[in-house]
Scaffold this motif. Structure first.
Motif, PDB file in Angstrom:
ATOM      1  N   ARG A  59      42.789 -57.751 -63.710  1.00 38.09           N
ATOM      2  CA  ARG A  59      42.220 -57.764 -65.059  1.00 38.09           C
ATOM      3  C   ARG A  59      42.070 -59.174 -65.632  1.00 38.09           C
ATOM      4  O   ARG A  59      41.705 -59.331 -66.786  1.00 38.09           O
ATOM      5  CB  ARG A  59      43.094 -56.935 -65.991  1.00 38.09           C
ATOM      6  N   SER A  60      42.388 -60.169 -64.837  1.00 40.21           N
ATOM      7  CA  SER A  60      42.365 -61.564 -65.285  1.00 40.21           C
ATOM      8  C   SER A  60      43.202 -61.749 -66.542  1.00 40.21           C
ATOM      9  O   SER A  60      42.850 -62.507 -67.445  1.00 40.21           O
ATOM     10  CB  SER A  60      40.931 -62.037 -65.524  1.00 40.21           C
ATOM     11  N   SER A  61      44.312 -61.054 -66.584  1.00 40.05           N
ATOM     12  CA  SER A  61      45.227 -61.130 -67.713  1.00 40.05           C
ATOM     13  C   SER A  61      46.209 -62.279 -67.491  1.00 40.05           C
ATOM     14  O   SER A  61      46.378 -62.766 -66.372  1.00 40.05           O
ATOM     15  CB  SER A  61      45.989 -59.811 -67.834  1.00 40.05           C
ATOM     16  N   THR A  62      46.852 -62.699 -68.549  1.00 38.34           N
ATOM     17  CA  THR A  62      47.851 -63.765 -68.436  1.00 38.34           C
ATOM     18  C   THR A  62      49.213 -63.325 -68.955  1.00 38.34           C
ATOM     19  O   THR A  62      50.103 -64.145 -69.135  1.00 38.34           O
ATOM     20  CB  THR A  62      47.402 -65.010 -69.225  1.00 38.34           C
ATOM     21  N   THR A  63      49.359 -62.011 -69.201  1.00 39.71           N
ATOM     22  CA  THR A  63      50.600 -61.514 -69.787  1.00 39.71           C
ATOM     23  C   THR A  63      51.296 -60.550 -68.839  1.00 39.71           C
ATOM     24  O   THR A  63      50.668 -59.640 -68.299  1.00 39.71           O
ATOM     25  CB  THR A  63      50.312 -60.782 -71.112  1.00 39.71           C
ATOM     26  N   ILE A  64      52.585 -60.765 -68.662  1.00 38.49           N
ATOM     27  CA  ILE A  64      53.415 -59.830 -67.907  1.00 38.49           C
ATOM     28  C   ILE A  64      54.614 -59.496 -68.786  1.00 38.49           C
ATOM     29  O   ILE A  64      55.132 -60.352 -69.496  1.00 38.49           O
ATOM     30  CB  ILE A  64      53.865 -60.413 -66.547  1.00 38.49           C
ATOM     31  N   TYR A  65      55.003 -58.245 -68.758  1.00 41.19           N
ATOM     32  CA  TYR A  65      56.141 -57.785 -69.551  1.00 41.19           C
ATOM     33  C   TYR A  65      57.365 -57.713 -68.653  1.00 41.19           C
ATOM     34  O   TYR A  65      57.383 -56.957 -67.690  1.00 41.19           O
ATOM     35  CB  TYR A  65      55.836 -56.429 -70.189  1.00 41.19           C
ATOM     36  N   VAL A  66      58.355 -58.526 -68.959  1.00 38.29           N
ATOM     37  CA  VAL A  66      59.579 -58.609 -68.156  1.00 38.29           C
ATOM     38  C   VAL A  66      60.750 -58.181 -69.026  1.00 38.29           C
ATOM     39  O   VAL A  66      60.914 -58.659 -70.155  1.00 38.29           O
ATOM     40  CB  VAL A  66      59.792 -60.053 -67.641  1.00 38.29           C
ATOM     41  N   SER A  67      61.567 -57.294 -68.497  1.00 35.56           N
ATOM     42  CA  SER A  67      62.767 -56.862 -69.201  1.00 35.56           C
ATOM     43  C   SER A  67      63.833 -57.950 -69.107  1.00 35.56           C
ATOM     44  O   SER A  67      64.196 -58.380 -68.007  1.00 35.56           O
ATOM     45  CB  SER A  67      63.291 -55.567 -68.584  1.00 35.56           C
ATOM     46  N   PHE A  68      64.325 -58.376 -70.258  1.00 39.60           N
ATOM     47  CA  PHE A  68      65.392 -59.373 -70.266  1.00 39.60           C
ATOM     48  C   PHE A  68      66.631 -58.815 -69.572  1.00 39.60           C
ATOM     49  O   PHE A  68      67.354 -59.545 -68.894  1.00 39.60           O
ATOM     50  CB  PHE A  68      65.710 -59.801 -71.706  1.00 39.60           C
ATOM     51  N   GLN A  69      66.877 -57.516 -69.715  1.00 39.20           N
ATOM     52  CA  GLN A  69      68.025 -56.884 -69.046  1.00 39.20           C
ATOM     53  C   GLN A  69      67.884 -56.960 -67.529  1.00 39.20           C
ATOM     54  O   GLN A  69      68.864 -57.196 -66.820  1.00 39.20           O
ATOM     55  CB  GLN A  69      68.186 -55.429 -69.504  1.00 39.20           C
ATOM     56  N   HIS A  70      66.671 -56.761 -67.005  1.00 37.03           N
ATOM     57  CA  HIS A  70      66.435 -56.900 -65.566  1.00 37.03           C
ATOM     58  C   HIS A  70      66.738 -58.327 -65.121  1.00 37.03           C
ATOM     59  O   HIS A  70      67.383 -58.551 -64.093  1.00 37.03           O
ATOM     60  CB  HIS A  70      64.989 -56.562 -65.209  1.00 37.03           C
ATOM     61  N   LEU A  71      66.247 -59.292 -65.896  1.00 38.08           N
ATOM     62  CA  LEU A  71      66.473 -60.696 -65.561  1.00 38.08           C
ATOM     63  C   LEU A  71      67.962 -61.039 -65.611  1.00 38.08           C
ATOM     64  O   LEU A  71      68.469 -61.760 -64.746  1.00 38.08           O
ATOM     65  CB  LEU A  71      65.669 -61.597 -66.496  1.00 38.08           C
ATOM     66  N   MET A  72      68.667 -60.491 -66.595  1.00 38.00           N
ATOM     67  CA  MET A  72      70.121 -60.715 -66.685  1.00 38.00           C
ATOM     68  C   MET A  72      70.841 -60.160 -65.463  1.00 38.00           C
ATOM     69  O   MET A  72      71.744 -60.806 -64.928  1.00 38.00           O
ATOM     70  CB  MET A  72      70.689 -60.055 -67.949  1.00 38.00           C
ATOM     71  N   LYS A  73      70.440 -58.973 -65.011  1.00 28.40           N
ATOM     72  CA  LYS A  73      71.059 -58.381 -63.820  1.00 28.40           C
ATOM     73  C   LYS A  73      70.772 -59.224 -62.582  1.00 28.40           C
ATOM     74  O   LYS A  73      71.624 -59.390 -61.725  1.00 28.40           O
ATOM     75  CB  LYS A  73      70.532 -56.964 -63.570  1.00 28.40           C
ATOM     76  N   TYR A  74      69.552 -59.737 -62.481  1.00 26.60           N
ATOM     77  CA  TYR A  74      69.139 -60.506 -61.308  1.00 26.60           C
ATOM     78  C   TYR A  74      69.779 -61.885 -61.274  1.00 26.60           C
ATOM     79  O   TYR A  74      70.281 -62.322 -60.248  1.00 26.60           O
ATOM     80  CB  TYR A  74      67.611 -60.622 -61.281  1.00 26.60           C
ATOM     81  N   ASP A  75      69.736 -62.594 -62.406  1.00 26.27           N
ATOM     82  CA  ASP A  75      70.264 -63.961 -62.461  1.00 26.27           C
ATOM     83  C   ASP A  75      70.604 -64.303 -63.909  1.00 26.27           C
ATOM     84  O   ASP A  75      69.733 -64.716 -64.676  1.00 26.27           O
ATOM     85  CB  ASP A  75      69.241 -64.948 -61.902  1.00 26.27           C
ATOM     86  N   GLY A  76      71.858 -64.122 -64.265  1.00 30.38           N
ATOM     87  CA  GLY A  76      72.303 -64.368 -65.632  1.00 30.38           C
ATOM     88  C   GLY A  76      72.118 -65.800 -66.086  1.00 30.38           C
ATOM     89  O   GLY A  76      71.838 -66.059 -67.254  1.00 30.38           O
ATOM     90  N   VAL A  77      72.271 -66.746 -65.172  1.00 33.71           N
ATOM     91  CA  VAL A  77      72.090 -68.159 -65.527  1.00 33.71           C
ATOM     92  C   VAL A  77      70.632 -68.420 -65.890  1.00 33.71           C
ATOM     93  O   VAL A  77      70.342 -69.060 -66.900  1.00 33.71           O
ATOM     94  CB  VAL A  77      72.560 -69.091 -64.383  1.00 33.71           C
TER      95      VAL A  77
END
Length: 103
Positions: A59-77
């Motif tokens: 779609r030539s979009s520039t936005t992605i929705y990322v869950s902060f909780q997912h990011l915290m689980k993956y790499d808290g730092v």
């Protein structure tokens, strides 16, 4: 605002870690319907952000929705230091990580 071409300490690490997160993160909640090996239909595990990135590209979009909780689980730092505390400093490197998924 820093650009991706300006040297920012830790910027390349942020890009690499965020790219790895986008390409590999699998949440526990979205594993319903998987077999005992943690794989869905066809044997491939569900990656939360890969499909969203593919749609973004189509779609030539520039936005992605990322869950902060997912990011915290993956790499808290990464979640705390690069997103919560210094987002504007590292924002160009997050964008570079999203672009790198299609490369």
């Amino acid at each position: 605002m820093a650009s991706a071409s300006v040297a920012v300490e830790g910027g390349e690490d942020v890009t690499r870690t965020f790219l790895n997160f986008l390409n590999s993160y699998t949440s526990e909640d979205e594993r319903a319907g998987e077999n005992e090996n943690g794989r869905g239909e066809g044997g491939a595990s569900y990656k939360d952000y890969v499909e969203q990135l593919e749609l973004m590209y189509e779609r030539s979009s520039t936005t992605i929705y990322v869950s902060f909780q997912h990011l915290m689980k993956y790499d808290g730092v990464l979640a705390h230091e690069a997103v919560e505390a210094n987002f504007y400093k590292y924002q160009p490197f997050f964008a570079a990580g999203g672009v790198g998924v299609r490369a």
